[in-house]
Design a protein around this motif. Structure first.
Motif, PDB file in Angstrom:
ATOM      1  N   GLU A  34      42.861  40.705  50.255  1.00 17.12           N
ATOM      2  CA  GLU A  34      42.672  41.322  48.941  1.00 17.12           C
ATOM      3  C   GLU A  34      42.345  40.233  47.928  1.00 17.12           C
ATOM      4  N   ASP A  35      41.256  40.392  47.194  1.00 21.86           N
ATOM      5  CA  ASP A  35      40.865  39.414  46.187  1.00 21.86           C
ATOM      6  C   ASP A  35      41.691  39.530  44.915  1.00 21.86           C
ATOM      7  N   CYS A  36      42.167  40.736  44.622  1.00 20.72           N
ATOM      8  CA  CYS A  36      42.807  40.997  43.328  1.00 20.72           C
ATOM      9  C   CYS A  36      44.052  41.857  43.496  1.00 20.72           C
ATOM     10  N   SER A  37      44.908  41.808  42.492  1.00 25.67           N
ATOM     11  CA  SER A  37      45.943  42.814  42.326  1.00 25.67           C
ATOM     12  C   SER A  37      45.496  43.777  41.229  1.00 25.67           C
ATOM     13  N   ILE A  38      45.900  45.038  41.375  1.00 26.69           N
ATOM     14  CA  ILE A  38      45.492  46.067  40.425  1.00 26.69           C
ATOM     15  C   ILE A  38      46.742  46.732  39.858  1.00 26.69           C
ATOM     16  N   ILE A  39      46.869  46.684  38.527  1.00 26.79           N
ATOM     17  CA  ILE A  39      48.057  47.175  37.838  1.00 26.79           C
ATOM     18  C   ILE A  39      47.694  48.421  37.046  1.00 26.79           C
ATOM     19  N   ASN A  40      48.488  49.480  37.220  1.00 25.95           N
ATOM     20  CA  ASN A  40      48.226  50.742  36.533  1.00 25.95           C
ATOM     21  C   ASN A  40      48.864  50.765  35.151  1.00 25.95           C
ATOM     22  N   PHE A  41      48.074  51.145  34.134  1.00 22.15           N
ATOM     23  CA  PHE A  41      48.574  51.327  32.772  1.00 22.15           C
ATOM     24  C   PHE A  41      48.226  52.722  32.269  1.00 22.15           C
ATOM     25  N   GLY A  42      48.506  53.709  33.090  1.00 17.37           N
ATOM     26  CA  GLY A  42      48.230  55.086  32.684  1.00 17.37           C
ATOM     27  C   GLY A  42      46.790  55.477  32.958  1.00 17.37           C
ATOM     28  N   ASP A  43      46.024  55.683  31.891  1.00 14.52           N
ATOM     29  CA  ASP A  43      44.623  56.083  32.052  1.00 14.52           C
ATOM     30  C   ASP A  43      43.737  54.919  32.490  1.00 14.52           C
ATOM     31  N   TYR A  44      44.257  53.699  32.392  1.00 17.21           N
ATOM     32  CA  TYR A  44      43.460  52.521  32.737  1.00 17.21           C
ATOM     33  C   TYR A  44      44.215  51.617  33.708  1.00 17.21           C
ATOM     34  N   GLU A  45      43.462  50.736  34.352  1.00 17.24           N
ATOM     35  CA  GLU A  45      44.038  49.742  35.239  1.00 17.24           C
ATOM     36  C   GLU A  45      43.580  48.350  34.835  1.00 17.24           C
ATOM     37  N   CYS A  46      44.461  47.378  35.062  1.00 11.62           N
ATOM     38  CA  CYS A  46      44.130  45.969  34.869  1.00 11.62           C
ATOM     39  C   CYS A  46      43.909  45.349  36.243  1.00 11.62           C
ATOM     40  N   VAL A  47      42.774  44.685  36.403  1.00 12.62           N
ATOM     41  CA  VAL A  47      42.455  43.994  37.644  1.00 12.62           C
ATOM     42  C   VAL A  47      42.567  42.494  37.375  1.00 12.62           C
ATOM     43  N   ILE A  48      43.291  41.770  38.212  1.00 17.76           N
ATOM     44  CA  ILE A  48      43.582  40.369  37.925  1.00 17.76           C
ATOM     45  C   ILE A  48      43.433  39.514  39.180  1.00 17.76           C
ATOM     46  N   SER A  49      42.887  38.302  39.005  1.00 19.12           N
ATOM     47  CA  SER A  49      42.690  37.394  40.132  1.00 19.12           C
ATOM     48  C   SER A  49      42.721  35.949  39.642  1.00 19.12           C
ATOM     49  N   THR A  50      43.038  35.030  40.554  1.00 14.98           N
ATOM     50  CA  THR A  50      43.088  33.616  40.195  1.00 14.98           C
ATOM     51  C   THR A  50      42.593  32.755  41.355  1.00 14.98           C
ATOM     52  N   ASP A  51      41.933  31.640  41.023  1.00 18.87           N
ATOM     53  CA  ASP A  51      41.406  30.719  42.029  1.00 18.87           C
ATOM     54  C   ASP A  51      41.143  29.356  41.385  1.00 18.87           C
ATOM     55  N   PRO A  52      41.307  28.271  42.147  1.00 17.16           N
ATOM     56  CA  PRO A  52      40.935  26.938  41.656  1.00 17.16           C
ATOM     57  C   PRO A  52      39.604  26.481  42.243  1.00 17.16           C
ATOM     58  N   ILE A  53      39.045  25.439  41.665  1.00 13.07           N
ATOM     59  CA  ILE A  53      37.909  24.725  42.253  1.00 13.07           C
ATOM     60  C   ILE A  53      38.443  23.380  42.745  1.00 13.07           C
TER      61      ILE A  53
END
Length: 324
Positions: A34-53
Motif C-alpha cells: 500500500e502506497d498510502c493510508s486513507i483516513i475518513n473524515f465523514g464526507d471526505y477522506e485524507c490520503v497521506i504518504s511519505t518517502d525519502p530520497i
C-alpha cells in the motif's frame, strides 16, 4: 545490512508488531504494497504518504516532490500539500540548501500544491543531503483506490516507459562513464526523463475510470511493484517481456552496468489493473500518455513470460540502483 529496502519478511514482521492503536477512522491501514493510508473524515477522506530520497545525488528536490505526489496519485487523487524535511551534511553551504528548496518550491508550484511546512537542519548523522517528504491529498469518501484491489481477470497496464527514473539517475550520477557508450542525443533523452516522472495526470484519469488497483513503480522496479500489488491483493499475475515498454537508452544503460530494467526504480510509470484495459489505454492515449497492456491478474503465483521460458517472480530484493 546492505543498502535498499528491508526484505519482505523482515518488514512484514516489523509492521505487524508496531501499528499502535488501530483506528476506525482509518479506511486503508499501513501495510506492505500500500502506497498510502486513507483516513475518513465523514464526507471526505485524507490520503497521506511519505518517502525519502536516498539513492540519487542530483535532482533530489524535484524527485522528492514527485515520488511522494505519485503515491497520492496512485490512489486516484490529486495532491493538496507537502511537508519537507531536509537533513544536510556538515560542510554544505546555505546555497546548497537554498538550491534544493528552490527546486522543491518550483516543482510544488508546477504541480499545484502548497509547501505546508517541515524541518531543516545540518547534522553529522548524514554524509550527503537527504530529503524526506510527506504529502496529503483530499477526496470524497470511498473514492480513493487501494493497491490491494486487483481482481482475477483484470488487465495489467503500465504507463509511459519503465525505468525512466533509474536511467536518469545513473546517467546523471555516472555522467563521465555514460558518455563513453551513449550518444549526445541519448544522454539528452535520459536527462529529459526527469520531466516525465509525475503520474498525477494518469492517476486522476484512472481514478475517474474506477480502476481496481494502482501502484506507482518505485524502488524495486516493475517486478517489485507487481509482487507487492499481488501480495496485497492475494492474487497472482502473468506478464509478457515482449509487451514491456522500455526505451532503447534504458536498455543500453542496463546492459552496460549489467542490471535489469525490470528491477530498477521507475517513478513516472504507473502500474494499473482494470477490467477493461483496452478502453483505459485509449483514454490515456487521448490524454497524450503512452500506455501498454502487459498481462493479466491470475489466481496464483506471479509469472514473467519470456520468448522461450517462464520464471516465477520472487519477493523484491534491493533496487538495482544500489548494485552499481
Amino acid at each position: 545490512m546492505k543498502e535498499g529496502k528491508l526484505n519482505w519478511d523482515d518488514l512484514t514482521e516489523i509492521i505487524k508488531h508496531n501499528k499502535g492503536i488501530i483506528k476506525d477512522d482509518v479506511r486503508i491501514h499501513s501495510g506492505l504494497g500500500e502506497d498510502c493510508s486513507i483516513i475518513n473524515f465523514g464526507d471526505y477522506e485524507c490520503v497521506i504518504s511519505t518517502d525519502p530520497i536516498t539513492a540519487s545525488g542530483s535532482n533530489i528536490g524535484k524527485l522528492a516532490v514527485n515520488i511522494n505526489c505519485n503515491d497520492i496519485a496512485s490512489c486516484g487523487v490529486a495532491p493538496l500539500g507537502i511537508m519537507v524535511t531536509i537533513l544536510a551534511p556538515e560542510g554544505c553551504t546555505i546555497e546548497d540548501i537554498k538550491e534544493v528548496m528552490d527546486s522543491i518550491g518550483q516543482e510544488a508550484a508546477r504541480l499545484n500544491l502548497e509547501v505546508l511546512g517541515g524541518h531543516t537542519e545540518v547534522t553529522s548523522a548524514v554524509n550527503r543531503m537527504i530529503v524526506s517528504c510527506t504529502v496529503i491529498g483530499k477526496t470524497k469518501a470511498n473514492r480513493a483506490v487501494a493497491a490491494s484491489g486487483a481482481k482475477v481477470g483484470d488487465d495489467i497496464i503500465v504507463t509511459k516507459y519503465l525505468a525512466m527514473e533509474g536511467t536518469n539517475i545513473i546517467v546523471n550520477d555516472r555522467r563521465e562513464e555514460a558518455e563513453k557508450f551513449l550518444s549526445n542525443d541519448e544522454i539528452k533523452e535520459a536527462e529529459g526523463f526527469i520531466d516525465y516522472i509525475s503520474v498525477i495526470e494518469e492517476g486522476t484519469i484512472c481514478g475517474d475510470f474506477e480502476v481496481n488497483a494502482m501502484h506507482d513503480i518505485t524502488e524495486g522496479g516493475l517486478l517489485g511493484a507487481l509482487w507487492e500489488m499481488a501480495k496485497a491483493s492475494s492474487v497472482g499475475f502473468k506478464v509478457y517481456e515482449h509487451k514491456l515498454p522500455i526505451r532503447n537508452v534504458t536498455k543500453k544503460v542496463c546492459e552496460h552496468f549489467k542490471i535489469s530494467p525490470l528491477r530498477l526504480i521507475s517513478s513516472g510509470s504507473m502500474l494499473i489493473t482494470a477490467e477493461n484495459g483496452e478502453k483505459l489505454v485509449k483514454e490515456l492515449m487521448v490524454a497524450g500518455i503512452n500506455a501498454s497492456i502487459i498481462g493479466k491478474i491470475t489466481e496464483e503465483k506471479g509469472i514473467l513470460s519470456g520468448e522461450n521460458s517462464e520464471e516465477e517472480v520472487l519477493p523484491p530484493g534491493r533496487d538495482e540502483l544500489f548494485n552499481i
